[in-house]
Each structure stands twice: as C-alpha cells, then as structure tokens.
Enzyme design. Structure first.
Site, short mmCIF file in Angstrom:
data_model
loop_
_atom_site.label_atom_id
_atom_site.label_comp_id
_atom_site.label_asym_id
_atom_site.label_seq_id
_atom_site.Cartn_x
_atom_site.Cartn_y
_atom_site.Cartn_z
N ASP A 91 22.08 30.86 -15.13
CA ASP A 91 22.08 29.64 -14.87
C ASP A 91 21.27 29.21 -13.88
O ASP A 91 21.87 29.54 -12.69
CB ASP A 91 23.49 29.18 -15.06
CG ASP A 91 23.80 27.54 -15.23
OD1 ASP A 91 22.70 27.12 -14.81
OD2 ASP A 91 24.70 27.52 -15.45
N ASP A 131 11.46 39.00 -4.37
CA ASP A 131 11.45 39.24 -5.99
C ASP A 131 10.94 40.57 -6.16
O ASP A 131 11.79 41.47 -5.99
CB ASP A 131 10.57 38.21 -6.61
CG ASP A 131 10.74 37.96 -7.95
OD1 ASP A 131 11.07 38.85 -8.74
OD2 ASP A 131 10.79 36.65 -8.49
#
Length: 300
Positions: free
Chosen positions: A131, A211
C-alpha cells in the site's frame, strides 16, 4: 572518473526492476512491476522486446530457469510462477506455480518484490507491504530461500520492503537491502546450506532509500537509491563510498552488470507518481573500468 550514461531503446517502464543479464542469450531481462510486463533487451540487435504476463497484476522479478530454455521464475503477487516466454512474443503465460508464501488474509496487501539466484542456483526472494500510503509503516515482509526439492526456508522476518540481493562467493558473504531500514547489510553466508547469519550494516543513508543492488568482480557493491538519483559504489568491508554514479532521474531501482565483457552496468528506473522524463528508462553505464560477475540461473 569519466563514465557515460545512455538510455536503451524501447526499454521504458513504469517501475523497472530486477535486471538479469543472461550470458547464454546475450540479453538483459527485467520487469515492469505494476503492469506485469516482461522485457528483454537483445544486445546484438540493440532492441528491446516486451510481453504482457497474461492474467497477472504484478511481475516483480524474472530469473531464467537453468536447463529450460524460455522458462523463467517470476514473482507474481505472493507466488513464484514458472513462466514460458520466447523473448519475442508480446504475451507470456504462467505454466505453473512453484511456490506460494503468506497465503493468509492478513497478507492480502503483500506481494513479492526483488528476487535473485544465489551462486548455487537457489532462488532468494522476499515480500513487502504494497500500500503506497503506508509502504514504510508495516513490517509484514519476509525473506525466503526457495531451494529445489526442499521446503521453503525463512531467512528473515520483520521485513519492511524486501529488496536488493547479491553474493560474494569468494568471501562467503550475502548482501541484503530492506529499504524500510534505509541501509544495506552484510551477512556471513554458508554456500552449502544457504543459511545467512551475523548481519552487519555496511551502508546507511539518512534520506536516500536504497533499492536494488549488484556486485563487481572486485567485491564492491552497487546500490541503487529510489529517492536519490544515484547508484553508490561501496566497499562493503570498509563501508567506503568509492563512487557516486548520478542519473538524470530520481527513482533508480536496480543494477546489473552485462554485455559481452560484463563491463556495462545496466540500471533500471521508475516514473512512479508522474516523474518527468527520462524517468522509467533503462540505462547503460559505460566507462566504469570494472567488470561484473556472471549471474546465476535458478534451479527450481
């Protein structure tokens, strides 16, 4: 250092991720996560082919399956799917589901994220809460080892955003990024058992969200930053930042060495939240003066 950054032809994405250089086909495979798209950049043709993964919402990583031409392990929601794709056709199909994790209702908003094979062909992949509003808030993710013929092994729980993975086989080290921790950790790694232990933070940034990640033949790691325009070249033994490779867009997602001599750094990016061009392009970085290591296919 003088390096050059160029965009690959036809390799634009919404959220590019998971670059995997396949030595056998001289191709760079990658995914466009939120639109369930697979991409293959053909080095010899200098052309990118794309395919929609039929019936799927996400494609979070792509790793070729050892010994099976045109078969790939792909992250689809919370499933590791075996996908058939010839690398040219505009569509690809799931042939079977190899594994499924976190099936309970409390994990409905979770999905698999980055995945990669270790030097022995074990597939490592982890989950994250998906989300966007609360993406850094919940730690419902886990990191797994999927080894052929064995039950799924839990490597780590209490994960925010399971992300970058790479290994140093010579030093028996495993490197892992949980983006929600804003750091990268080094683990002792047992290549015989696939067990990671003794985590140690070797890279941390106050604002730049780490990342994806790769490693070169000298043992230095390359950390992409989703909020920082930058791939950091880091010596994991000393934590020294050796180089900052700056890109013309903000959301840098992952990196992999490729090319015939493994001396081109391929870098994926994202244009999520309407980032301006050239966001979302896949780049090649030349002139770094280093080589990477051959990436491993998975045995699954």
């Amino acid at each position: 250092m003088s390096y050059k950054i160029e965009a690959l032809p036809g390799a634009g994405t919404l959220i590019g991720e998971g670059p995997h250089w396949d030595v056998e086909t001289q191709s760079l495979y990658m995914v466009d996560i939120d639109v369930a798209r697979l991409l293959r950049y053909d080095y010899k043709e200098n052309k990118t082919y794309t395919a929609v993964l039929e019936g799927e919402q996400y494609a979070s990583f792509i790793v070729p399956v050892e010994g099976e031409s045109g078969k790939f392990a792909v992250g689809c929601d919370r499933r590791v799917a075996i996908v058939a794709w010839d690398g040219v056709s505009p569509t690809a199909k799931v042939e079977r589901v190899a594994y499924e994790v976190q099936p309970g209702e409390e994990f409905t908003l979770n999905r698999l994220n980055d995945g990669k094979a270790d030097p022995r062909g074990r597939l490592f992949a982890g989950t994250m809460y998906n989300d966007q509003k609360d993406i850094l808030k919940y730690r419902k993710g886990e990191l797994y080892n999927f080894e052929k013929g064995k039950p799924i092994a839990l490597i780590k729980s209490d994960v925010g955003i399971s992300n970058g993975l790479t290994w140093n086989e010579k030093k028996s080290k495993f490197y892992f990024i949980d983006s929600a921790d804003f750091d990268a950790k080094e683990y002792d790694y047992n290549l015989d058992t696939g067990v990671a232990s003794n985590p140690r933070v070797f890279f941390k940034h106050a604002t730049h969200l780490p990342d994806g990640m790769t490693i070169d033949a000298d043992g230095n790691v390359y950390i992409a930053t989703f909020t920082g325009h930058t791939v950091y070249k880091v010596n994991p033994s000393t934590s020294e930042i050796l180089l900052e490779i700056k890109f013309p867009c903000k959301q840098i997602t992952s990196a992999a060495f490729g090319g015939p001599n493994l001396d081109i750094l391929y870098v994926t990016s994202s244009r999520l939240n309407d980032q301006p061009a050239p966001a979302g392009e896949t780049f090649k970085v030349t002139g770094l003066g280093v080589k990477g290591l051959p990436m491993t296919k998975t045995r699954i």
